[in-house]
Design a protein around this motif. Structure first.
Motif, PDB file in Angstrom:
ATOM      1  N   SER A   1       0.875  -1.342  -0.015  1.00 18.57           N
ATOM      2  CA  SER A   1       0.004  -0.141  -0.030  1.00 18.57           C
ATOM      3  C   SER A   1       0.768   1.373  -0.026  1.00 18.57           C
ATOM      4  O   SER A   1       1.739   1.343   0.664  1.00 18.57           O
ATOM      5  CB  SER A   1      -1.008   0.079   1.263  1.00 18.57           C
ATOM      6  OG  SER A   1      -1.447  -1.189   1.414  1.00 18.57           O
ATOM      7  N   ASP A   2       0.515   2.334  -0.772  1.00 17.08           N
ATOM      8  CA  ASP A   2       1.255   3.570  -0.745  1.00 17.08           C
ATOM      9  C   ASP A   2       0.616   4.565   0.049  1.00 17.08           C
ATOM     10  O   ASP A   2       0.699   5.800   0.032  1.00 17.08           O
ATOM     11  CB  ASP A   2       1.282   4.142  -2.036  1.00 17.08           C
ATOM     12  CG  ASP A   2      -0.053   4.437  -2.897  1.00 17.08           C
ATOM     13  OD1 ASP A   2      -1.060   4.378  -2.326  1.00 17.08           O
ATOM     14  OD2 ASP A   2      -0.129   4.665  -4.061  1.00 17.08           O
ATOM     15  N   ALA A   3      -0.421   4.105   0.943  1.00 18.94           N
ATOM     16  CA  ALA A   3      -1.376   4.908   1.896  1.00 18.94           C
ATOM     17  C   ALA A   3      -2.024   4.158   2.899  1.00 18.94           C
ATOM     18  O   ALA A   3      -2.097   3.067   2.650  1.00 18.94           O
ATOM     19  CB  ALA A   3      -2.244   5.868   1.174  1.00 18.94           C
TER      20      ALA A   3
ATOM     21  N   VAL B   1      -7.074  -0.326   0.325  1.00  7.19           N
ATOM     22  CA  VAL B   1      -6.017   0.238  -0.400  1.00  7.19           C
ATOM     23  C   VAL B   1      -5.595  -0.594  -1.414  1.00  7.19           C
ATOM     24  O   VAL B   1      -5.136  -1.704  -0.886  1.00  7.19           O
ATOM     25  CB  VAL B   1      -4.917   0.826   0.451  1.00  7.19           C
ATOM     26  CG1 VAL B   1      -3.921   1.610  -0.218  1.00  7.19           C
ATOM     27  CG2 VAL B   1      -5.498   1.788   1.568  1.00  7.19           C
ATOM     28  N   GLU B   2      -5.556  -0.338  -2.719  1.00  8.47           N
ATOM     29  CA  GLU B   2      -5.104  -1.370  -3.836  1.00  8.47           C
ATOM     30  C   GLU B   2      -3.722  -1.306  -3.642  1.00  8.47           C
ATOM     31  O   GLU B   2      -2.894  -0.375  -3.384  1.00  8.47           O
ATOM     32  CB  GLU B   2      -5.464  -0.505  -5.039  1.00  8.47           C
ATOM     33  CG  GLU B   2      -6.965  -0.902  -5.332  1.00  8.47           C
ATOM     34  CD  GLU B   2      -7.246  -2.205  -5.925  1.00  8.47           C
ATOM     35  OE1 GLU B   2      -6.192  -2.920  -6.008  1.00  8.47           O
ATOM     36  OE2 GLU B   2      -8.404  -3.007  -5.901  1.00  8.47           O
ATOM     37  N   SER B   3      -2.973  -2.656  -3.865  1.00  6.87           N
ATOM     38  CA  SER B   3      -1.653  -2.502  -3.874  1.00  6.87           C
ATOM     39  C   SER B   3      -1.427  -3.970  -4.770  1.00  6.87           C
ATOM     40  O   SER B   3      -2.230  -5.017  -4.497  1.00  6.87           O
ATOM     41  CB  SER B   3      -1.061  -2.571  -2.741  1.00  6.87           C
ATOM     42  OG  SER B   3      -1.044  -4.003  -1.954  1.00  6.87           O
ATOM     43  N   GLU B   4      -0.186  -4.066  -5.292  1.00  9.95           N
ATOM     44  CA  GLU B   4      -0.220  -5.507  -5.788  1.00  9.95           C
ATOM     45  C   GLU B   4       0.385  -6.514  -4.645  1.00  9.95           C
ATOM     46  O   GLU B   4       0.102  -7.747  -4.922  1.00  9.95           O
ATOM     47  CB  GLU B   4       1.186  -5.586  -6.856  1.00  9.95           C
ATOM     48  CG  GLU B   4       2.592  -4.972  -6.185  1.00  9.95           C
ATOM     49  CD  GLU B   4       3.526  -5.071  -7.019  1.00  9.95           C
ATOM     50  OE1 GLU B   4       5.042  -5.192  -6.822  1.00  9.95           O
ATOM     51  OE2 GLU B   4       3.684  -5.089  -8.268  1.00  9.95           O
TER      52      GLU B   4
ATOM     53  N   ILE C   1      -0.512  -3.043   9.437  1.00  6.34           N
ATOM     54  CA  ILE C   1      -1.391  -4.317   8.839  1.00  6.34           C
ATOM     55  C   ILE C   1      -2.307  -3.683   7.498  1.00  6.34           C
ATOM     56  O   ILE C   1      -3.384  -4.659   7.304  1.00  6.34           O
ATOM     57  CB  ILE C   1      -2.333  -4.989   9.858  1.00  6.34           C
ATOM     58  CG1 ILE C   1      -2.596  -6.265   9.582  1.00  6.34           C
ATOM     59  CG2 ILE C   1      -3.302  -3.990  10.268  1.00  6.34           C
ATOM     60  CD1 ILE C   1      -1.433  -7.384   9.868  1.00  6.34           C
ATOM     61  N   THR C   2      -1.836  -2.784   6.781  1.00  9.00           N
ATOM     62  CA  THR C   2      -2.741  -2.247   5.831  1.00  9.00           C
ATOM     63  C   THR C   2      -3.011  -3.217   4.735  1.00  9.00           C
ATOM     64  O   THR C   2      -3.769  -3.580   4.114  1.00  9.00           O
ATOM     65  CB  THR C   2      -2.197  -1.083   5.276  1.00  9.00           C
ATOM     66  OG1 THR C   2      -1.775   0.135   6.435  1.00  9.00           O
ATOM     67  CG2 THR C   2      -3.046  -0.113   4.371  1.00  9.00           C
ATOM     68  N   ASN C   3      -1.828  -4.061   4.164  1.00  9.07           N
ATOM     69  CA  ASN C   3      -1.817  -4.746   3.164  1.00  9.07           C
ATOM     70  C   ASN C   3      -2.672  -6.005   3.430  1.00  9.07           C
ATOM     71  O   ASN C   3      -3.471  -6.381   2.580  1.00  9.07           O
ATOM     72  CB  ASN C   3      -0.463  -5.376   2.858  1.00  9.07           C
ATOM     73  CG  ASN C   3       0.654  -4.293   2.181  1.00  9.07           C
ATOM     74  OD1 ASN C   3       0.069  -3.266   1.718  1.00  9.07           O
ATOM     75  ND2 ASN C   3       1.880  -4.523   2.482  1.00  9.07           N
ATOM     76  N   VAL C   4      -2.615  -6.464   4.597  1.00  8.07           N
ATOM     77  CA  VAL C   4      -3.470  -7.560   5.053  1.00  8.07           C
ATOM     78  C   VAL C   4      -4.838  -7.328   5.193  1.00  8.07           C
ATOM     79  O   VAL C   4      -5.646  -8.030   4.627  1.00  8.07           O
ATOM     80  CB  VAL C   4      -2.978  -8.175   6.196  1.00  8.07           C
ATOM     81  CG1 VAL C   4      -3.687  -9.535   6.760  1.00  8.07           C
ATOM     82  CG2 VAL C   4      -1.441  -8.561   6.099  1.00  8.07           C
ATOM     83  N   ALA C   5      -5.172  -6.246   5.848  1.00  8.38           N
ATOM     84  CA  ALA C   5      -6.550  -5.893   6.012  1.00  8.38           C
ATOM     85  C   ALA C   5      -7.403  -5.486   4.695  1.00  8.38           C
ATOM     86  O   ALA C   5      -8.358  -5.840   4.389  1.00  8.38           O
ATOM     87  CB  ALA C   5      -6.687  -4.727   6.858  1.00  8.38           C
ATOM     88  N   SER C   6      -6.535  -4.749   3.879  1.00  8.72           N
ATOM     89  CA  SER C   6      -7.047  -4.622   2.410  1.00  8.72           C
ATOM     90  C   SER C   6      -7.199  -5.822   1.595  1.00  8.72           C
ATOM     91  O   SER C   6      -8.226  -5.851   1.187  1.00  8.72           O
ATOM     92  CB  SER C   6      -6.023  -4.006   1.553  1.00  8.72           C
ATOM     93  OG  SER C   6      -5.587  -2.431   2.293  1.00  8.72           O
ATOM     94  N   ALA C   7      -6.468  -6.848   1.841  1.00  2.00           N
ATOM     95  CA  ALA C   7      -6.675  -8.045   1.199  1.00  2.00           C
ATOM     96  C   ALA C   7      -7.886  -8.493   1.633  1.00  2.00           C
ATOM     97  O   ALA C   7      -8.861  -9.297   0.810  1.00  2.00           O
ATOM     98  CB  ALA C   7      -5.569  -9.080   1.312  1.00  2.00           C
ATOM     99  N   ILE C   8      -8.185  -8.619   2.909  1.00  3.29           N
ATOM    100  CA  ILE C   8      -9.347  -9.248   3.496  1.00  3.29           C
ATOM    101  C   ILE C   8     -10.303  -8.291   3.003  1.00  3.29           C
ATOM    102  O   ILE C   8     -11.498  -9.331   2.707  1.00  3.29           O
ATOM    103  CB  ILE C   8      -9.353  -9.159   5.030  1.00  3.29           C
ATOM    104  CG1 ILE C   8      -8.163 -10.258   5.632  1.00  3.29           C
ATOM    105  CG2 ILE C   8     -10.723  -9.378   5.745  1.00  3.29           C
ATOM    106  CD1 ILE C   8      -7.767 -10.012   7.222  1.00  3.29           C
ATOM    107  N   LEU C   9     -10.387  -7.182   3.059  1.00  8.44           N
ATOM    108  CA  LEU C   9     -11.709  -6.375   2.426  1.00  8.44           C
ATOM    109  C   LEU C   9     -11.898  -6.748   0.913  1.00  8.44           C
ATOM    110  O   LEU C   9     -13.037  -6.711   0.521  1.00  8.44           O
ATOM    111  CB  LEU C   9     -11.403  -4.885   2.520  1.00  8.44           C
ATOM    112  CG  LEU C   9     -11.358  -4.701   3.920  1.00  8.44           C
ATOM    113  CD1 LEU C   9     -11.026  -3.282   4.601  1.00  8.44           C
ATOM    114  CD2 LEU C   9     -12.804  -4.526   4.899  1.00  8.44           C
ATOM    115  N   MET C  10     -10.870  -6.762   0.232  1.00  9.32           N
ATOM    116  CA  MET C  10     -11.125  -7.096  -1.181  1.00  9.32           C
ATOM    117  C   MET C  10     -11.707  -8.495  -1.417  1.00  9.32           C
ATOM    118  O   MET C  10     -12.581  -8.567  -2.308  1.00  9.32           O
ATOM    119  CB  MET C  10      -9.716  -7.149  -1.864  1.00  9.32           C
ATOM    120  CG  MET C  10      -9.016  -5.743  -1.899  1.00  9.32           C
ATOM    121  SD  MET C  10      -7.285  -6.033  -2.588  1.00  9.32           S
ATOM    122  CE  MET C  10      -6.654  -4.354  -2.557  1.00  9.32           C
TER     123      MET C  10
END
Length: 302
Positions: free
Chosen positions: A98-100, A109-112, A138-147
């Motif tokens: 994530s960049d934010a 937050v979108e990220s690869e 934990i942004t990347n992980v939480a974002s994946a769960i929400l996606m």
């Protein structure tokens, strides 16, 4: 948001410390502090127990970065640097995260990195969960769960985040950077192993003298870790530094080094304090750490 429910029996089964070899990804703000570098190398040197599938660069925002995007990029570059030092360039995929940070509840937050975690988790067999080891925000992980909330039934999150439940507050760096992401992981019902900082993993302290004796002469990797530690402080007289990120790796290697128990997932307030609600789902909470055993294993593997 309504998350898919797994049964309490399924969750408790997932929260049992792993007995065999573990499939894992490591989500790390590698440039932020020197403990991430130790944790990355510790994981890479533990092949008998850990099968690393990918690394994800996590965002961070402090004096070492101009913002979360810059922190993530620096962490991505540091992961590449570690691969070069160890002579393993290209052997493990490394993804930008994530960049934010999350700006509102329920919005990822979108990220690869997050997209790869979704794909990797969804491809996992229900009887062979993917362990998501997180040692940053934990942004990347939480974002994946929400996606893709279905990954809740496919993963186990092992997170170094917050302070001990008895601590006056939980204004720990990883947790407080992204309140919405932290609440997502605590509230969504994903099998979660929580390793607190102050009061628990804060016992993982070492000194330059110890690093000089047991790390410095272990090839290029040892010299890299020694120089990283040496450069973290101007005066090492009477100085020790906590290397708490290695606790997550230690938990997966031998749970006897990280005594734990099942507790109800705590509630996180806007003021970054814990509170308890016994109607909530269980998580595994690490309440102590065997400092000497963990460092002895790390030094031996270098």
């Amino acid at each position: 948001m309504n998350f898919p429910q797994i049964t309490e029996e399924q969750r408790l089964r997932r929260l049992e410390p792993p007995a065999g070899k573990v499939r894992m990804v490591l989500d790390t703000d590698t440039y932020n502090e020197i403990d991430d570098q130790f944790a990355v190398i510790y994981a890479l040197q533990s092949k008998a127990k850990l099968q690393i599938e990918a690394f994800y660069a996590a965002p961070f925002d402090n004096s070492l970065s101009t913002g979360p995007k810059d922190g993530m990029e620096k962490s991505y570059n540091e992961l590449q640097k570690i691969a070069a030092v160890m002579g393993i360039e290209g052997q493990y995929p490394i993804y930008r995260g994530s960049d934010a940070f999350m700006t509102e509840a329920g919005v990822p937050v979108e990220s690869e990195a997050a997209r790869n975690l979704v794909e990797r988790a969804m491809a996992s067999d229900d009887n062979d969960p993917l362990y998501v080891v997180a040692i940053g925000a934990i942004t990347n992980v939480a974002s994946a769960i929400l996606m893709e909330p279905k990954i809740i039934g496919k993963i186990v999150v092992v997170w170094l985040g917050g302070h001990a439940l008895h601590w006056p507050d939980t204004k720990e760096f990883n947790l407080r950077q992204d309140l919405y992401a932290s609440r997502t992981v605590l509230d969504c019902g994903v099998p979660l192993v929580l390793l607190p900082c102050m009061g628990v993993t804060s016992h993982l302290q070492t000194t330059l003298s110890e690093i000089r004796d047991y790390v410095k002469d272990k090839g290029e990797t040892g010299l890299y870790l020694y120089e990283t530690y040496k450069n973290c402080h101007d005066d090492h007289t009477g100085y020790s530094r906590v290397i708490w990120d290695i606790s997550t790796i230690a938990y997966l290697i031998d749970e006897r080094w990280t005594p734990s128990s099942l507790v109800h997932s705590p509630l996180l307030s806007d003021e970054f304090r814990w509170s308890q609600d016994t109607s909530r789902h269980f998580i595994r909470y690490v309440w102590s750490i065997k400092r000497d055993a963990v460092f002895k294993d790390l030094f031996a593997k270098l």
